[in-house]
Structure formats: structure tokens, C-alpha cells
Write an enzyme that holds these catalytic residues in place. Structure first.
Site, mmCIF file in Angstrom:
data_model
loop_
_atom_site.group_PDB
_atom_site.id
_atom_site.type_symbol
_atom_site.label_atom_id
_atom_site.label_comp_id
_atom_site.label_asym_id
_atom_site.label_seq_id
_atom_site.Cartn_x
_atom_site.Cartn_y
_atom_site.Cartn_z
ATOM 1 N N SER A 156 0.710 -1.076 -0.036
ATOM 2 C CA SER A 156 -0.063 0.039 -0.057
ATOM 3 C C SER A 156 0.894 1.157 -0.043
ATOM 4 O O SER A 156 1.997 1.173 0.282
ATOM 5 C CB SER A 156 -0.907 -0.044 1.311
ATOM 6 O OG SER A 156 -1.571 1.324 1.377
ATOM 7 N N TYR A 169 -3.511 -0.208 10.016
ATOM 8 C CA TYR A 169 -3.292 -0.571 8.761
ATOM 9 C C TYR A 169 -1.673 -0.218 7.916
ATOM 10 O O TYR A 169 -1.301 -1.032 7.382
ATOM 11 C CB TYR A 169 -4.447 -0.040 7.656
ATOM 12 C CG TYR A 169 -4.435 -0.401 6.252
ATOM 13 C CD1 TYR A 169 -5.191 -1.528 6.017
ATOM 14 C CD2 TYR A 169 -3.993 0.359 5.440
ATOM 15 C CE1 TYR A 169 -5.260 -1.953 4.582
ATOM 16 C CE2 TYR A 169 -4.286 0.415 3.961
ATOM 17 C CZ TYR A 169 -4.618 -1.033 3.621
ATOM 18 O OH TYR A 169 -4.601 -1.475 2.310
#
Length: 275
Positions: A156, A169
């Protein structure tokens, strides 16, 4: 006659295994690969019926299994079924993952009040279920295959720069990038360079998990969505099809000397300093 380039990037009859197959990115990417002739195996804890129906309407060869990416025994059982049916697995796409609202800093919940259980669930899902555990099962099968294979993890933008609010996250995806590099080196040095491990780092793609961060209830951009687009030189959010060309390269002999990298597909977000 098939050209040399077409042959190099062909995925016809390749067997691709996806965790998180019900998700937007995984289901769209696997659909596009299936239309190019790949044989697709989708797994998820979420129902796959509607996704499988879409594939079958296009005569894509697809199989689906309910599977928890955090359950190693379940993964092993499914992998053996796939081997029995197809004889091999050419690539593993570790697409299981996602965030939780209760693991995200918000006006209603400060960092100091985030529940540990919620943070642990996000880290477990994205790091262990999202890369480590499935790789333990499938890397071993690929090592035994004389043709090798590919593992493609989903990292990500948060692995490059931690984003505000998404603490669990961000930490998990940074660990996914680190694990990608570690596993690539470990397999190449100790087993075979024919099994390559790389990762995609998608920029901002609208998914079910992040929609509430990017848009208001009335469908207009939230302040966070506006800030992201103002820092994305291409001026838009990504669409799942944007990942396809990068994936075809990572799967092909064209990248046979490429392992242990994290490829941003982000519209320039990671390159933009803000000025």
C-alpha cells in the site's frame, strides 16, 4: 501467429490463486486475467457466488472456495484440492486484507482510545493472513515445481509513508513490504531463483473498505478524498484495471531478474512532495 511479445506476456492456461477474491481489486484483476486465458481460483471468507457467476458468463475457467487466509490448515486443504485438479499453481496473489473503522483514528476516537483488539485484528489480517501464512503454504509448492512460480503481495501507499488515522493498517502494510523483500531473498538464496516474490503498492483505489474515508454520505468528496487527489499528479483515483499491465509484467519472463520489489501503481502520489 503469436508474436514474441504476445508469447512472453501470455497467461493462457496459467493457474492463479487469489486470497481475498471477493474484494474489488482481486475480483477485477482476476477477471481480466481470466479473460486472457488464465485459470482462476478465488478464495475468501465472504460469499463468492456473484463473482463466480460473472466469470462464468464470460466462459472464464474459475473455481471458488470458502477459505480463511488466517487458517493455515484450511489453506493447506484447499491448496491440495487445487493441485489435484490443476496439477500446479503458477502464482499466488495475496489480496486478503482491509481496514476497520474501529482501528482508525477519528473525531470520535483518538489514538489513545483505540481498542487493542481492533488493531490486532487489522495487523493479523493484513500481515499474517494477507501475506505470511498463505506464502508458507504456496511457496513450498512452487519450490517443488521445476518451473517455479510467482508470489504477488498487496502492499500500500502506507508502506512508503504512514497515512494519518490508519495506524494499524499502515503498520501492517509496511510489514508486508518488508516481508516481501525478506521472502524474495530467502527463497532465492536457499531454494530457487525461479520462485519470485514481489508486491504491488496500489495508490488510492476506491474500495468498500475505504469509501467512508474518501466520500461523504451524499457522494461528494470528503476532505480526505480532496487532499488525496490534490497530491495525486494524475488527478484521479485508481481503477482496478490500472494494476493489470504491472501484474502481467511481474508474472512474465520479462521480469525474470526482478524479485523483492514493491511497485507503486499510484498516479504519482508517492513521487509528489506537495509543492
Amino acid at each position: 501467429m503469436e508474436s514474441m511479445v504476445e508469447k512472453m506476456f501470455s497467461v493462457k492456461d496459467k493457474v492463479f490463486f487469489f486470497t481475498g477474491g471477493a474484494g474489488i481489486l482481486a475480483s477485477t484483476l482476476s477477471y481480466e486475467l481470466g479473460k486472457l486465458g488464465a485459470r482462476i481460483i478465488l478464495t475468501d471468507i465472504a460469499p463468492l457466488d456473484s463473482v463466480l457467476d460473472k466469470f462464468r458468463k464470460e466462459n472464464i475457467q474459475v473455481t471458488g472456495y470458502p477459505m480463511d487466509a488466517l487458517n493455515k490448515q484450511q489453506i493447506q486443504e484447499v491448496s491440495q484440492k487445487v493441485i489435484q485438479e490443476f496439477g500446479k499453481i503458477d502464482a499466488l496473489f495475496n489480496a486478503a486484507g482491509g481496514n476497520r473503522k474501529d482501528a482508525t483514528v477519528s473525531p470520535d476516537c483518538s489514538f489513545f482510545d483505540l481498542p487493542l483488539e481492533a488493531l490486532q485484528k487489522v495487523v493479523n489480517l493484513n500481515l499474517f493472513g494477507g501475506s505470511i501464512i498463505p506464502s508458507q503454504v504456496f511457496a513450498q509448492l512452487m519450490i517443488e515445481n521445476p518451473h517455479g512460480g510467482n508470489i504477488i503481495n498487496f502492499s500500500s501507499m502506507t508502506s512508503f509513508r504512514p497515512l494519518t488515522r490508519t495506524i494499524g493498517y499502515s503498520a501492517a502494510k509496511a510489514a508486508v513490504s518488508n516481508f516481501t523483500q525478506w521472502l524474495a531473498v530467502h527463497i532465492a538464496q536457499n531454494y530457487t531463483p525461479k520462485v519470485r516474490v514481489n508486491a504491488l503498492a496500489p495508490g488510492f483505489f476506491v474500495t468498500n473498505q475505504n469509501y467512508y474515508l474518501l466520500y461523504k454520505e451524499d457522494g461528494t468528496l470528503a476532505p480526505r478524498g480532496e487532499a488525496i487527489l490534490s497530491h495525486t499528479p494524475c488527478g484521479r483515483f485508481g481503477i482496478p484495471e490500472d494494476l493489470l499491465s504491472t501484474v502481467l509484467w511481474l508474472l512474465s519472463p520479462a521480469s525474470s531478474f526482478v524479485t523483492g520489489i514493491v511497485v507503486p501503481v499510484d498516479g504519482g502520489f508517492s513521487a509528489f512532495s506537495g509543492v
